[in-house]
Write an enzyme that holds these catalytic residues in place. Structure first.
Site, short mmCIF file in Angstrom:
data_model
loop_
_atom_site.label_atom_id
_atom_site.label_comp_id
_atom_site.label_asym_id
_atom_site.label_seq_id
_atom_site.Cartn_x
_atom_site.Cartn_y
_atom_site.Cartn_z
N ALA A 23 0.87 -1.10 0.04
CA ALA A 23 -0.09 -0.05 -0.06
C ALA A 23 0.92 1.17 0.17
O ALA A 23 0.28 2.38 0.08
CB ALA A 23 -1.04 -0.06 1.20
N ASN A 24 2.28 1.24 -0.24
CA ASN A 24 2.91 2.25 -0.17
C ASN A 24 2.96 3.03 -1.43
O ASN A 24 3.62 4.10 -1.61
CB ASN A 24 4.36 2.10 0.35
CG ASN A 24 5.17 1.11 -0.59
OD1 ASN A 24 4.42 -0.09 -0.71
ND2 ASN A 24 6.08 1.65 -1.37
N GLY A 28 -2.21 0.12 -4.23
CA GLY A 28 -2.29 -0.28 -3.03
C GLY A 28 -2.67 1.09 -2.39
O GLY A 28 -3.35 1.31 -1.23
N SER A 146 -5.82 -10.16 -12.17
CA SER A 146 -5.34 -9.47 -13.37
C SER A 146 -6.02 -10.08 -14.65
O SER A 146 -6.33 -11.32 -14.51
CB SER A 146 -3.96 -9.52 -13.73
OG SER A 146 -3.41 -8.90 -14.66
N TYR A 172 3.31 -15.33 -14.55
CA TYR A 172 2.56 -14.15 -14.18
C TYR A 172 1.14 -14.71 -14.36
O TYR A 172 0.36 -14.45 -13.25
CB TYR A 172 2.78 -12.90 -14.92
CG TYR A 172 1.85 -11.77 -14.32
CD1 TYR A 172 1.98 -11.27 -12.97
CD2 TYR A 172 0.89 -11.23 -15.13
CE1 TYR A 172 1.11 -10.25 -12.43
CE2 TYR A 172 0.14 -10.34 -14.74
CZ TYR A 172 0.30 -9.82 -13.39
OH TYR A 172 -0.62 -8.87 -12.97
#
Length: 310
Positions: A23-24, A28, A146, A172
């Site tokens: 979340a930085n 997020g 995604s 991925y």
């Protein structure tokens, strides 16, 4: 509620506790910021706590930081223990952090980096925190997937860690498919409890740092097309925020942008690939994930199903 869902549609979150991984920055950050602005007490669960503190300082409301490195099961356990010691409840666990298209690397536990970070780290964290959500009516586990779950994606049980060969795109895809399968199987196990639901979301194509490892052959044309096919992180976070806060959301649903091919737009209910609904594979992935992480959930296993797709 408006036809096009925005942060203005987020209900009052006062009294709710949200834990947001990664979340930085990017999605997020925008998710945590919006929740805090609407009154939630938000924990930024991040690998770089200095960056987390800087992010928290730019937000309004009750925002704190917790160290969490999803590439280390020891860190996941330490973070979960710290959160359990400081929180008496969790209303929203948002499994947002992730890596994409990385060169072949492994986590500290020897897992392929994308599978280990995007799926196994969040699987373990959810299992270790779930009993803080289960007593809370209306609590939710939101996991960010995604559109990559459709691209060269399968669960490669014969070589989950890509030791024999490696494709960063396919790896991925496997990790994002795993996010959805985890959500659907978790919802099936949560359903008898009636308090917590599991929901998935995807951001479409958002201009974030996540794409920094995109292969040059893809990245160069994307640079030219970006203004047409990407959207700002604040828009990309809307499907996650809707999945987390819209009172009409049901367990097992999947939210994404409403634009063409779901690359951008406002959040709506969307569908995932047929293979993501294969219950037998979901349950096999769950069992393997428990074995790899050593984490079991405080839930009754869902009834075993034969192979199925929808």
């Amino acid at each position: 509620m408006s036809e096009h869902w925005t942060t203005a549609d987020i209900p009052d979150q006062r009294g709710r506790v949200a834990v947001v991984t990664g979340a930085n920055t990017g999605l997020g950050y925008e998710t945590a910021k919006a929740l805090a602005e609407h009154g939630a007490s938000v924990v930024l669960a991040v690998r770089n706590t200095e960056a987390g503190e800087r992010a928290a300082a730019r937000m309004t409301g009750d925002v704190t930081v917790q160290a969490l490195d999803l590439t280390s099961l020891d860190s996941v356990r330490t973070a979960a223990a710290a959160l359990r010691s400081r929180l008496d409840r969790i209303d929203l666990l948002i499994n947002n952090a992730g890596v994409m298209y990385t060169p072949k690397q492994t986590t500290q536990d020897g897992f392929e980096l994308q599978f280990g970070t995007n799926h196994l780290g969040h699987f373990a964290l959810t299992g270790l925190l779930l009993d803080l959500l289960l007593p809370v009516p209306g609590s939710r586990v939101v996991t960010v997937s995604s559109t990559g779950h459709r691209i060269r994606a399968a669960i490669h049980f014969g070589d989950l860690q890509w030791e024999r060969s490696y494709s960063r795109v396919a790896a991925y895809g496997q990790s994002k498919l795993a996010n959805l399968m985890f959500t659907y199987e978790l919802q099936r196990r949560l359903a008898p409890h009636g308090t917590t639901v599991a929901v998935a979301a995807h951001p479409g194509m958002s201009s974030t740092e996540l794409a920094r490892n995109t292969p040059p052959a893809v990245r160069v044309p994307l640079t030219w097309l970006a203004p047409l096919i990407t959207q700002p992180p604040a828009m990309g976070a809307l499907p996650t925020l809707r999945a987390a806060t819209d009172p009409a959301v049901l367990g097992g649903q999947y939210y994404g942008p409403d634009g063409h091919s779901q690359v951008k737009g406002h959040p709506r209910l969307v569908t995932s690939s047929p293979q993501s609904h294969d219950i037998a594979v979901q349950q096999r992935l769950w069992a393997v994930s428990e074995d790899l992480t050593g984490v079991t959930f405080p839930l009754t296993p869902a009834r075993q199903h034969p192979a199925h797709s929808a």
